[in-house]
Design a protein around this motif. Structure first.
Motif, PDB file in Angstrom:
ATOM      1  N   GLU A  50      -7.682 -14.031  -6.386  1.00  0.00           N
ATOM      2  CA  GLU A  50      -6.968 -15.364  -6.155  1.00  0.00           C
ATOM      3  C   GLU A  50      -5.554 -15.079  -5.400  1.00  0.00           C
ATOM      4  N   LYS A  51      -5.387 -15.997  -4.351  1.00  0.00           N
ATOM      5  CA  LYS A  51      -4.203 -15.695  -3.757  1.00  0.00           C
ATOM      6  C   LYS A  51      -3.037 -15.904  -4.428  1.00  0.00           C
ATOM      7  N   ILE A  52      -2.024 -14.983  -4.116  1.00  0.00           N
ATOM      8  CA  ILE A  52      -0.698 -15.013  -4.735  1.00  0.00           C
ATOM      9  C   ILE A  52       0.043 -16.543  -4.552  1.00  0.00           C
ATOM     10  N   ARG A  53       0.378 -17.171  -5.511  1.00  0.00           N
ATOM     11  CA  ARG A  53       1.159 -18.347  -5.275  1.00  0.00           C
ATOM     12  C   ARG A  53       2.419 -18.139  -6.092  1.00  0.00           C
ATOM     13  N   GLY A  54       3.390 -18.790  -5.659  1.00  0.00           N
ATOM     14  CA  GLY A  54       4.797 -18.921  -6.242  1.00  0.00           C
ATOM     15  C   GLY A  54       5.281 -17.473  -6.162  1.00  0.00           C
ATOM     16  N   GLY A  55       6.289 -17.479  -6.916  1.00  0.00           N
ATOM     17  CA  GLY A  55       7.206 -16.367  -7.412  1.00  0.00           C
ATOM     18  C   GLY A  55       6.169 -15.099  -7.859  1.00  0.00           C
ATOM     19  N   ALA A  56       6.250 -13.915  -7.242  1.00  0.00           N
ATOM     20  CA  ALA A  56       5.616 -12.904  -7.672  1.00  0.00           C
ATOM     21  C   ALA A  56       6.371 -11.541  -7.275  1.00  0.00           C
ATOM     22  N   LEU A  66       5.407   3.974   6.312  1.00  0.00           N
ATOM     23  CA  LEU A  66       5.008   2.719   6.815  1.00  0.00           C
ATOM     24  C   LEU A  66       4.300   1.758   5.683  1.00  0.00           C
ATOM     25  N   ASP A  67       4.679   2.090   4.635  1.00  0.00           N
ATOM     26  CA  ASP A  67       4.028   1.267   3.505  1.00  0.00           C
ATOM     27  C   ASP A  67       4.306  -0.051   3.661  1.00  0.00           C
ATOM     28  N   PRO A  68       5.643  -0.335   3.605  1.00  0.00           N
ATOM     29  CA  PRO A  68       5.893  -1.731   3.724  1.00  0.00           C
ATOM     30  C   PRO A  68       5.077  -2.613   4.672  1.00  0.00           C
ATOM     31  N   ILE A  69       4.838  -1.879   5.764  1.00  0.00           N
ATOM     32  CA  ILE A  69       3.888  -2.588   6.739  1.00  0.00           C
ATOM     33  C   ILE A  69       2.527  -2.900   6.359  1.00  0.00           C
ATOM     34  N   TYR A  70       1.954  -1.687   5.421  1.00  0.00           N
ATOM     35  CA  TYR A  70       0.825  -1.806   5.078  1.00  0.00           C
ATOM     36  C   TYR A  70       0.633  -2.832   3.906  1.00  0.00           C
ATOM     37  N   LEU A  71       1.626  -2.938   3.102  1.00  0.00           N
ATOM     38  CA  LEU A  71       1.800  -3.802   2.204  1.00  0.00           C
ATOM     39  C   LEU A  71       1.591  -5.329   2.642  1.00  0.00           C
ATOM     40  N   MET A  72       2.455  -5.620   3.704  1.00  0.00           N
ATOM     41  CA  MET A  72       2.419  -6.831   4.674  1.00  0.00           C
ATOM     42  C   MET A  72       0.939  -7.232   5.072  1.00  0.00           C
ATOM     43  N   ALA A  73       0.360  -6.150   5.501  1.00  0.00           N
ATOM     44  CA  ALA A  73      -1.021  -6.453   5.945  1.00  0.00           C
ATOM     45  C   ALA A  73      -1.915  -6.594   5.074  1.00  0.00           C
ATOM     46  N   VAL A  75      -1.092  -8.541   2.099  1.00  0.00           N
ATOM     47  CA  VAL A  75      -0.940  -9.696   1.602  1.00  0.00           C
ATOM     48  C   VAL A  75       0.065 -10.315   2.956  1.00  0.00           C
ATOM     49  N   TRP A  76      -0.982 -10.500   3.820  1.00  0.00           N
ATOM     50  CA  TRP A  76      -0.266 -11.159   5.159  1.00  0.00           C
ATOM     51  C   TRP A  76       0.305 -12.607   5.044  1.00  0.00           C
ATOM     52  N   TYR A  77      -0.248 -13.441   4.103  1.00  0.00           N
ATOM     53  CA  TYR A  77       0.007 -14.815   3.892  1.00  0.00           C
ATOM     54  C   TYR A  77       1.085 -14.992   3.253  1.00  0.00           C
ATOM     55  N   ARG A  78       1.938 -14.101   2.836  1.00  0.00           N
ATOM     56  CA  ARG A  78       3.325 -14.407   2.055  1.00  0.00           C
ATOM     57  C   ARG A  78       4.166 -13.686   2.740  1.00  0.00           C
ATOM     58  N   ARG A  79       5.599 -14.252   2.674  1.00  0.00           N
ATOM     59  CA  ARG A  79       6.767 -13.546   2.963  1.00  0.00           C
ATOM     60  C   ARG A  79       7.098 -12.384   1.908  1.00  0.00           C
ATOM     61  N   HIS A  80       7.286 -11.338   2.416  1.00  0.00           N
ATOM     62  CA  HIS A  80       7.806 -10.111   1.404  1.00  0.00           C
ATOM     63  C   HIS A  80       9.274  -9.913   1.570  1.00  0.00           C
TER      64      HIS A  80
END
Length: 218
Positions: A50-56, A66-73, A75-80
């Motif tokens: 399930e996509k992450i919705r709301g605060g998490a 480079l882990d922050p880049i990997y994490l953004m990739a 879960v690309w649909y949310r702003r980290h």
């Protein structure tokens, strides 16, 4: 019923002036980054899909700068909004990182103001991402004990914690492999006023979840 339906979801603004830098990077860098990493995702369960919705609060292992880049990739649909150490935020890159929404933290002395900022972001429907191990680790140090500060953040905000395991890449050009786990609601498991024993138990539970995700990455 899914965890998303159980909680009152507050959505963060899709675009906002204060997030101009991070949004600009996300929009312009998304395609080349995804083409480079070609993320391969595994999920611990159907619920984890399930996509992450709301605060998490997203937590992950930390073995590469480079882990922050990997994490953004992953879960690309949310702003980290990444939690970053005092040493990094006070370096020359600090101004850029603050413009990207990073949150400064003193690992040895987490202040009330820092805790409040993180809690407010989570309550406002934003995603805060962190590496509970604190520092980049490898080999036998990869399983270093998780810090319990993340549990306090989740309790104060009521936001779920989403564990993710990022498999170390063999080379710069190799494909990114990640395993996404089910969201964990600390307040559902231990109540809104857990004691020290329950906070420690929650941290250990999340540590075990990360180990399980690591096993699924093979």
């Amino acid at each position: 019923m899914s965890w998303m339906k159980k909680q009152k979801v507050k959505k963060a603004a899709l675009f906002s002036p204060k997030n101009f830098v991070i949004d600009f990077i996300r929009v312009t860098g998304a395609v080349p980054t995804l083409l480079w990493l070609r993320p391969k995702k595994k999920y611990a369960s159907q619920r984890a899909k399930e996509k992450i919705r709301g605060g998490a609060l997203i937590i992950a292992n930390h073995t590469d700068f480079l882990d922050p880049i990997y994490l953004m990739a992953a879960v690309w649909y949310r702003r980290h909004h990444f939690i970053s150490s005092e040493e990094i935020m006070d370096s020359r890159a600090g101004g850029f990182l603050r413009a990207c929404g990073c949150i400064k933290i003193d690992r040895n002395n987490v202040t009330i103001n820092t805790l409040r900022e993180i809690t407010d972001r989570l309550k406002n429907g934003e995603v805060v991402s962190m590496f509970p191990q604190g520092r980049i680790s490898a080999g036998k140090d990869e399983d270093a004990k998780f810090k319990s500060g993340m549990v306090l953040m989740a309790i104060r905000s009521g936001a779920p914690i989403v564990p993710i395991y990022v498999k170390p890449k063999k080379s710069f050009w190799s494909r990114l492999n990640v395993v996404i786990g089910e969201p964990v609601s600390v307040t559902e498991l231990y109540g809104e006023r857990p004691g020290f024993a329950e906070i420690d138990a929650a941290a250990k539970l999340l540590y075990e979840r990360e180990k399980e995700l690591k096993g699924l990455s093979d």
